[in-house]
Design a protein around this motif. Structure first.
Motif, PDB file in Angstrom:
ATOM      1  N   GLU A  31       0.814  -1.217   0.000  1.00 17.36           N
ATOM      2  CA  GLU A  31       0.000   0.000   0.000  1.00 17.36           C
ATOM      3  C   GLU A  31       0.846   1.265   0.000  1.00 17.36           C
ATOM      4  OE1 GLU A  31      -3.939  -0.829   2.583  1.00 17.36           O
ATOM      5  OE2 GLU A  31      -2.069  -1.001   3.709  1.00 17.36           O
ATOM      6  N   ASN A  84      -3.813   2.918  -4.481  1.00 16.22           N
ATOM      7  CA  ASN A  84      -3.791   3.719  -3.255  1.00 16.22           C
ATOM      8  C   ASN A  84      -3.392   5.165  -3.498  1.00 16.22           C
ATOM      9  OD1 ASN A  84      -4.264   1.935  -0.718  1.00 16.22           O
ATOM     10  ND2 ASN A  84      -2.974   0.679  -2.047  1.00 16.22           N
ATOM     11  N   ARG A 108      -6.676   1.675   0.992  1.00 17.32           N
ATOM     12  CA  ARG A 108      -6.752   2.551   2.165  1.00 17.32           C
ATOM     13  C   ARG A 108      -6.022   3.875   1.971  1.00 17.32           C
ATOM     14  NH1 ARG A 108      -5.469  -1.452   7.205  1.00 17.32           N
ATOM     15  NH2 ARG A 108      -3.760  -2.052   5.822  1.00 17.32           N
ATOM     16  N   HIS A 112     -10.283   6.876   3.259  1.00 15.17           N
ATOM     17  CA  HIS A 112      -9.853   7.299   4.591  1.00 15.17           C
ATOM     18  C   HIS A 112     -10.983   7.152   5.607  1.00 15.17           C
ATOM     19  CE1 HIS A 112      -7.115  10.171   2.140  1.00 15.17           C
ATOM     20  NE2 HIS A 112      -6.594   8.964   2.218  1.00 15.17           N
ATOM     21  N   THR A 138     -16.667   7.086   5.940  1.00 18.55           N
ATOM     22  CA  THR A 138     -15.464   7.202   5.118  1.00 18.55           C
ATOM     23  C   THR A 138     -15.537   8.484   4.293  1.00 18.55           C
ATOM     24  OG1 THR A 138     -16.221   6.167   3.056  1.00 18.55           O
ATOM     25  CG2 THR A 138     -15.594   4.684   4.857  1.00 18.55           C
ATOM     26  N   THR A 159     -11.054  -1.008   3.126  1.00 19.37           N
ATOM     27  CA  THR A 159     -10.999  -0.118   4.275  1.00 19.37           C
ATOM     28  C   THR A 159     -10.614  -0.905   5.516  1.00 19.37           C
ATOM     29  OG1 THR A 159     -12.205   1.634   5.430  1.00 19.37           O
ATOM     30  CG2 THR A 159     -13.436  -0.369   4.907  1.00 19.37           C
ATOM     31  N   ASP A 160     -10.558  -0.209   6.646  1.00 16.19           N
ATOM     32  CA  ASP A 160     -10.230  -0.858   7.910  1.00 16.19           C
ATOM     33  C   ASP A 160     -11.457  -1.539   8.497  1.00 16.19           C
ATOM     34  OD1 ASP A 160      -7.424  -0.107   8.350  1.00 16.19           O
ATOM     35  OD2 ASP A 160      -8.190   1.939   8.410  1.00 16.19           O
ATOM     36  N   THR A 165     -16.924   2.245  10.220  1.00 12.49           N
ATOM     37  CA  THR A 165     -16.283   2.339   8.911  1.00 12.49           C
ATOM     38  C   THR A 165     -16.838   1.293   7.955  1.00 12.49           C
ATOM     39  OG1 THR A 165     -14.254   3.186   9.908  1.00 12.49           O
ATOM     40  CG2 THR A 165     -14.071   2.231   7.710  1.00 12.49           C
TER      41      THR A 165
END
Length: 284
Positions: A31, A84, A108, A112, A138, A159-160, A165
């Motif tokens: 990433e 990314n 990612r 964000h 996000t 994403t995380d 999220t």
């Protein structure tokens, strides 16, 4: 669906064995570091054996920009490309180079989330529910931003794995992949690992095949006379979590296991000891 991912090509045999045993997808690349990308011939050989191999491309400094574009355009067809860098994405679109891929996902570096902040609960403790809800979405949960990236060719997001999220990402209506356990707190323009070992890229790439654990030892105190470093008190230590440095990216652990609505779960093999990786896969 689980995707096991690495930026360390020496782990590929182990990952392929796990993929064969547990029917996993595979991702190769980084990433955040242009020096951690696998060679094109390694990509081609792996793509011939793995359907829709994911290739992860990093946030890209200007000096490596043209080289990165050339690398991506040389990838074999049918790849699931993870981008990314918004500049790279725009250049691919502008050069009509987005149709060669099975799927282009925003990684990612583009997607964000403020929920990855280590002290997000403390930042929001006095805010209203409306502010909290807006803050924990996000950056793609806004019409203009979403329209921009989808028009540029994005058809999936990563994403995380944090509860708000994931919920917000799923609301976008695109396939969503979430990173299991380790969430990205920050990317550095200047690599911490390279500086720590006093080695210049690409000579330092072997240093970031496993993470370094970071604990809060001291902090900069502006109230001192003169200002300088001071020992954190117990309250600060409780707020500040253990962090993990891998290359130029800082991670923290998340206990979230929010799988509903996800198209895939991403496990970063580089964050685990080899003998623990199978256990992680078996228990997701």
């Amino acid at each position: 669906m689980i995707e096991i991912r690495t930026a360390d090509i020496t782990k590929l045999d182990q990952i392929r064995a796990l993929s064969d045993r547990f029917n996993l997808k595979i991702g190769l690349g980084s990433e955040s570091c242009v020096f951690k990308l696998p060679k094109l011939d390694q990509i081609r050989k792996t793509a011939n054996k793995i359907e829709h191999l994911s290739v992860i491309t990093p946030i890209t400094p200007q000096k490596h920009y043209e080289k990165m574009l050339k690398y991506i355009k040389a990838l074999p067809s049918g790849i699931r490309l993870v981008v990314n860098d918004m500049g790279i994405l725009y250049s691919l679109y502008n050069s009509n180079s987005t149709n060669n891929f099975h799927q282009i996902a925003a990684g990612r570096g583009i997607v964000h989330t403020s929920e990855a902040c280590p002290w997000v609960e403390h930042l929001l403790r006095d805010e209203t529910d409306i502010i909290k809800e807006a803050f924990l979405k996000t950056n793609l949960n806004y019409t203009r931003t979403f329209d921009l990236i989808t028009n540029l060719g994005i058809c999936a997001v990563e994403t995380d794995m944090e509860p708000n999220t994931v919920k917000a990402a799923v609301e976008l209506g695109l396939p969503v992949a979430a990173h299991f356990e380790f969430i990205a707190v920050a990317y550095a323009r200047s690599c911490h690992t390279s500086r720590f070992y006093n080695e210049q890229p690409p000579n330092c790439t072997s240093r970031c095949n496993t993470p370094i654990e970071l604990q809060l030892a001291d902090m900069f105190d502006l109230s001192g006379t003169p200002p300088g470093f001071a020992q954190p008190d117990q309250k600060m230590k409780e707020i500040f979590p253990t962090l993990y440095l891998l290359g130029n990216t800082v991670f923290m652990k998340s206990k979230c296991r929010e799988f509903q609505g996800l198209e895939r779960i991403i496990v970063n093999a580089d964050m685990y000891e080899p003998d623990k990786l199978q256990h992680i896969i078996e228990n997701i």
